[in-house]
Design an enzyme around this catalytic site. Structure first.
Site, PDB file in Angstrom:
ATOM      1  N   HIS A  32      17.148 -10.574  32.448  1.00 27.99           N
ATOM      2  CA  HIS A  32      15.837 -10.271  31.882  1.00 27.99           C
ATOM      3  C   HIS A  32      14.773 -10.157  32.980  1.00 27.99           C
ATOM      4  O   HIS A  32      13.591 -10.014  32.704  1.00 27.99           O
ATOM      5  CB  HIS A  32      15.449 -11.366  30.883  1.00 27.99           C
ATOM      6  CG  HIS A  32      14.301 -11.032  29.994  1.00 27.99           C
ATOM      7  ND1 HIS A  32      13.061 -11.638  30.104  1.00 27.99           N
ATOM      8  CD2 HIS A  32      14.187 -10.150  28.971  1.00 27.99           C
ATOM      9  CE1 HIS A  32      12.246 -11.158  29.197  1.00 27.99           C
ATOM     10  NE2 HIS A  32      12.902 -10.247  28.488  1.00 27.99           N
ATOM     11  N   LYS A  38      12.345  -8.864  35.935  1.00 28.04           N
ATOM     12  CA  LYS A  38      11.625  -7.634  36.261  1.00 28.04           C
ATOM     13  C   LYS A  38      11.243  -7.723  37.738  1.00 28.04           C
ATOM     14  O   LYS A  38      10.407  -8.538  38.136  1.00 28.04           O
ATOM     15  CB  LYS A  38      10.354  -7.490  35.420  1.00 28.04           C
ATOM     16  CG  LYS A  38      10.606  -7.539  33.892  1.00 28.04           C
ATOM     17  CD  LYS A  38      10.378  -8.918  33.356  1.00 28.04           C
ATOM     18  CE  LYS A  38      10.227  -8.963  31.845  1.00 28.04           C
ATOM     19  NZ  LYS A  38      11.336  -8.446  31.062  1.00 28.04           N
ATOM     20  N   LYS A  58       2.700 -12.704  30.175  1.00 26.17           N
ATOM     21  CA  LYS A  58       3.032 -14.129  30.234  1.00 26.17           C
ATOM     22  C   LYS A  58       2.217 -14.727  31.369  1.00 26.17           C
ATOM     23  O   LYS A  58       2.562 -14.564  32.544  1.00 26.17           O
ATOM     24  CB  LYS A  58       4.523 -14.363  30.486  1.00 26.17           C
ATOM     25  CG  LYS A  58       5.431 -13.904  29.354  1.00 26.17           C
ATOM     26  CD  LYS A  58       5.974 -12.539  29.603  1.00 26.17           C
ATOM     27  CE  LYS A  58       6.985 -12.145  28.531  1.00 26.17           C
ATOM     28  NZ  LYS A  58       7.302 -10.709  28.589  1.00 26.17           N
ATOM     29  N   ASP A  91      10.950  -1.108  50.446  1.00 25.85           N
ATOM     30  CA  ASP A  91      10.973  -1.277  51.898  1.00 25.85           C
ATOM     31  C   ASP A  91      10.974  -2.759  52.267  1.00 25.85           C
ATOM     32  O   ASP A  91      11.648  -3.553  51.627  1.00 25.85           O
ATOM     33  CB  ASP A  91       9.829  -0.505  52.547  1.00 25.85           C
ATOM     34  CG  ASP A  91       9.994   1.008  52.377  1.00 25.85           C
ATOM     35  OD1 ASP A  91      11.107   1.444  52.011  1.00 25.85           O
ATOM     36  OD2 ASP A  91       9.023   1.754  52.579  1.00 25.85           O
ATOM     37  N   ASP A 141      -6.712 -24.996  35.790  1.00 23.81           N
ATOM     38  CA  ASP A 141      -7.891 -25.351  36.595  1.00 23.81           C
ATOM     39  C   ASP A 141      -8.312 -24.256  37.564  1.00 23.81           C
ATOM     40  O   ASP A 141      -9.038 -24.527  38.528  1.00 23.81           O
ATOM     41  CB  ASP A 141      -7.639 -26.653  37.369  1.00 23.81           C
ATOM     42  CG  ASP A 141      -7.611 -27.881  36.458  1.00 23.81           C
ATOM     43  OD1 ASP A 141      -8.120 -27.782  35.330  1.00 23.81           O
ATOM     44  OD2 ASP A 141      -7.086 -28.923  36.881  1.00 23.81           O
ATOM     45  N   HIS A 161       2.312  -8.203  25.905  1.00 26.21           N
ATOM     46  CA  HIS A 161       3.586  -8.681  26.458  1.00 26.21           C
ATOM     47  C   HIS A 161       3.370  -9.557  27.690  1.00 26.21           C
ATOM     48  O   HIS A 161       4.336  -9.951  28.344  1.00 26.21           O
ATOM     49  CB  HIS A 161       4.439  -7.451  26.818  1.00 26.21           C
ATOM     50  CG  HIS A 161       5.883  -7.725  27.039  1.00 26.21           C
ATOM     51  ND1 HIS A 161       6.509  -7.495  28.254  1.00 26.21           N
ATOM     52  CD2 HIS A 161       6.853  -8.207  26.220  1.00 26.21           C
ATOM     53  CE1 HIS A 161       7.783  -7.808  28.166  1.00 26.21           C
ATOM     54  NE2 HIS A 161       8.025  -8.243  26.942  1.00 26.21           N
TER      55      HIS A 161
END
Length: 471
Positions: free
Chosen positions: A389, A391, A216, A396, A221, A214
């Site tokens: 969508h 995440k 991404k 703190d 370079d 999953h």
């Protein structure tokens, strides 16, 4: 004769069911996971065997990505010059040691992180970096579609391949199951190296269909990398069809890109058996900030569930606030209890979910966890403009967690994921402002409206919760 064969079949079938039950018991799993499998196998043996073969086998002792390979690749990340560097906050030093021990994730200093909160901006930034590439481009996506966005990326990569830039791509075999082979072959013909991670082939790899990559990741370079929640598909730019697609992705310039490089090359080695190393893949880069981050990969094979352990530890150590964005909330008991405990202790715990997600079943299962969260004092926010969508975990004033992992069983237990744990007060404040802006576009759930929802909906939510480890 037919009767004898029937008895033999029943005997063999019974022995098979009993054998599977014994295997499940001797694996010493969590009883909450063991008992449902035993019940299914005993009362619905045919369906149970099929589901167990695809989704139930415990493969944690297998090694897809060896610790030795991961450690060897990560050794290139160790910095020797420690003069004048910022320090990891004292509160989070044990967390940093946890990641070093469990995932060989070393602290990386001085990166510059640029957040993107919509797909168009992220895609434009990625294409701009691809156009600047001189030596190599590494891409890894769960979904890589043959649509307008995917073809735009393909054309940019083909142009760089013709200039002599080395391009390597990993995609997930299940995530891209609907993409025609011709799309990938058109890139291979141009010299682009492209492979599916963990092919689902009957019968050898069919049992691994539940374990998906999953991540991404993009690395250009060795100096710039991208990490986050956005795949390559039109819907990440245009929305799901009933609103906007609100996501988070990040450009990392500096040493943090080397951490993404190590994660990609570990997966590349596991997929192709090619070991790629060399100074050209870890070039010297400048220091752009006083921030520190760790690129932390996690997967279903091996003893530790590093991201679950890291999030649980960080939440337990929080002193002031815990702010969460996740499209799906299907937590482990440990994580769920930690959040409720923090809220009961007076810590500002906020959980932002989409008002409507891309899965009705997951929505129902997620909502089954909200009763106790609200009773504990967790503030629940439903994002309204479209599908959230993103995440994001803000702890703190100096810890922020970004990356590909949702706060659910699948990300923590079954998927190969990668998150960045960022120890940086300035970045934390920037992400908090983004969270607050999203909160202004969200509906704050009240106990009165939530606990008065129809009883039939509650029953449906409870039923869907039973299947939450498989969702």
């Amino acid at each position: 004769m037919q009767q004898i064969l029937t008895y033999i079949f029943i005997a063999l079938y019974s022995v098979t069911i009993l054998g599977v039950v014994l295997v499940i018991i001797t694996e010493n799993r969590n009883p909450l996971k063991t008992l449902p499998w035993i019940i299914v196998l005993v009362f619905a043996p045919v369906v149970g065997l099929v589901f167990y073969f695809f989704f139930g086998q415990n493969l944690s002792k297998q090694r897809i990505i060896s610790r030795r390979t991961r450690k060897r690749i990560s050794m290139r990340l160790v910095e020797t010059d420690e003069t004048g560097r910022a320090e990891i906050p004292e509160q989070w030093k044990p967390l940093a040691r946890l990641f070093e021990s469990a995932a060989h994730a070393v602290p990386l200093y001085g990166s510059r992180i640029t957040p993107y909160t919509d797909g168009n901006a992220k895609m434009e930034a990625l294409l701009n970096e691809i156009r600047r590439a001189e030596h190599h481009i590494h891409l890894q996506y769960y979904i890589l579609c043959d649509d307008r966005t995917g073809r735009q990326l393909r054309d940019a990569l083909v142009a760089k391949a013709r200039e002599g830039v080395r391009i390597r791509i990993l995609y997930d075999d299940v995530g891209c199951s609907g993409v025609k082979k011709a799309f990938f072959e058109s890139m291979r013909r141009e010299g682009i190296e492209i492979h599916a991670f963990l092919h689902v082939r009957f019968p050898r790899f069919t049992s691994k269909i539940n374990y998906r990559n999953h991540r991404k990741i993009a690395v250009i370079d060795g100096r710039v990398g991208f990490i986050g929640g956005m795949n390559i598909a039109d819907r990440y730019l245009d929305g799901p069809g009933w609103g906007t697609w609100r996501d988070s992705h990040f450009r990392i310039e500096g040493r943090g890109a080397a951490g993404l490089q190590a994660s990609f090359l570990s997966d590349w080695s596991a997929t192709t058996k090619q070991r790629i190393s060399g100074a050209e893949y870890y070039p010297p880069v400048g220091h752009f900030s006083d921030g520190i981050l760790q690129i932390v990969p996690s997967g279903p094979f091996g003893k530790w569930r590093t991201l679950l352990q890291g999030d649980s530890y960080a939440i337990a150590k929080a002193r002031r606030r815990i702010w969460i964005q996740t499209p799906y909330y299907l937590p482990s008991e440990v994580l769920n209890s930690a959040l409720q405990t923090a809220a009961l202790a007076g810590i500002d715990v906020r959980l932002m979910l989409p008002a409507r997600s891309d899965s009705r079943v997951v929505d129902l299962a997620s909502h089954s966890f909200l009763d106790d969260m609200m009773k504990a004092g967790v503030r629940i926010l439903f994002y309204k403009p479209g599908f959230l969508h993103s995440k994001l975990l803000i702890i703190d004033d100096d810890l922020t967690v970004i990356g590909s992992a949702n706060m659910d069983f699948r990300s923590f237990e079954h998927n190969f994921e990668v998150n960045a744990f960022v120890y940086d007060a300035d970045f934390n404040a920037r992400m908090a402002r983004i969270f607050e802006n999203d909160a202004r576009q969200s509906h704050a759930l009240t106990p009165a409206e939530w606990f008065n929802r129809p009883r039939s909906r509650r029953w449906t939510e409870s039923l869907m919760r039973v299947f939450s480890p498989l969702l």
